[in-house]
Design an enzyme around this catalytic site. Sequence first.
Site, PDB file in Angstrom:
ATOM      1  N   CYS A 139      -3.115   7.276  -4.498  1.00 26.76           N
ATOM      2  CA  CYS A 139      -2.863   5.829  -4.526  1.00 26.76           C
ATOM      3  C   CYS A 139      -1.464   5.509  -5.045  1.00 26.76           C
ATOM      4  O   CYS A 139      -1.195   5.607  -6.249  1.00 26.76           O
ATOM      5  CB  CYS A 139      -3.913   5.103  -5.364  1.00 26.76           C
ATOM      6  SG  CYS A 139      -3.821   3.291  -5.228  1.00 26.76           S
ATOM      7  N   CYS A 152       0.863  -1.178   0.000  1.00 22.32           N
ATOM      8  CA  CYS A 152       0.000   0.000   0.000  1.00 22.32           C
ATOM      9  C   CYS A 152       0.899   1.228   0.000  1.00 22.32           C
ATOM     10  O   CYS A 152       1.643   1.447   0.961  1.00 22.32           O
ATOM     11  CB  CYS A 152      -0.915  -0.002   1.218  1.00 22.32           C
ATOM     12  SG  CYS A 152      -1.962   1.471   1.347  1.00 22.32           S
TER      13      CYS A 152
END
Length: 328
Positions: free
Chosen positions: A249, A86
């Site tokens: 992101c 992530c």
Amino acid sequence: MFTAVDSHTEGMPTRVVTGGVGVIPGATMNEKRLHFIEHLDDLRLLLMNEPRGHSAMSGAILQPSTRDDCDWGVLYIEVSGCLPMCGHGTIGVATVLVETGMVEVVEPVTTIRLDTPAGLVIARVAVSDGHAESVTLENVPSYVVRLDDVVDVPGYGPVPYSLAFGGNFYAMVDLDAVGLPFDRSRQQEILTAGLAIMTAINETAPPKHPEIEGLDHVHHVEFIAPGSDARLSRHAMAIYPGWFDRSPCGTGTSARMAELWGRGELALGDDFVNESFIGSRFTGRLIAETTVGGIPAVVPTITGRAWVTGIGQYLLDPSDPFPTGFSF
């Protein structure tokens, strides 16, 4: 009781769990991830779901590294599950490690080597007067799975898409292809289309990483806004089971750069700016070519910022009727 330091990375939360979990079994971080999914997932639900979290909550659990060349191990948790990597979460982790003194802080740059389920990730934190000003991640190798494929999606018909890996698998779809505008007032329609596309891909042509066990699905659809190119791209990131990434992101930026590189539109060393649905930005760059399981790949970097928002102790009373929280 679980202790944590909360942060946000360009708008997206990361709850960095610093105590209360113990050492998760596994010889590698991915083995720990798979063990957690099978045996400890109630902890994720407790910390991510309401009432302690919310429908777009994200976090990371600090662990001792399983590698001799890393400072910390990280297990990523969010409402959609346990991710192998992530990007926004790693920027949050690196910021927390610096600002809490959990690593030796060196100015102007503190380098932190992180053991993640997807592999080695290097975080270089720009530090001024003890404050983490920004973080540049050297991510795991990213690659194209398929370009300009088409999937038949019930209710939408044939939808053109490309698929790439940047730490997770991302389907990239032009918003124009589903007839929707880049407009947050239409977010529910965009999200509904994203979930339908994920389901169709996973049922007909699911991806599978050649080296990371248990990574065999796509839970992210990166809807590309009109006018996006290899210098500046805007997107709405729809994520299973039904929410949007608030940040640009990091792994999605890596996948997008791999896709653009695969098309011959983004060269090594060129800056690429990726903008989120709320207008926050990451700057990416490809720094090297490599391979993943024999597949041509690139090594991306992503630069972004995070801010510490709180320090908490999260409790579970034995009489609590919602020991794994709830989604709503």
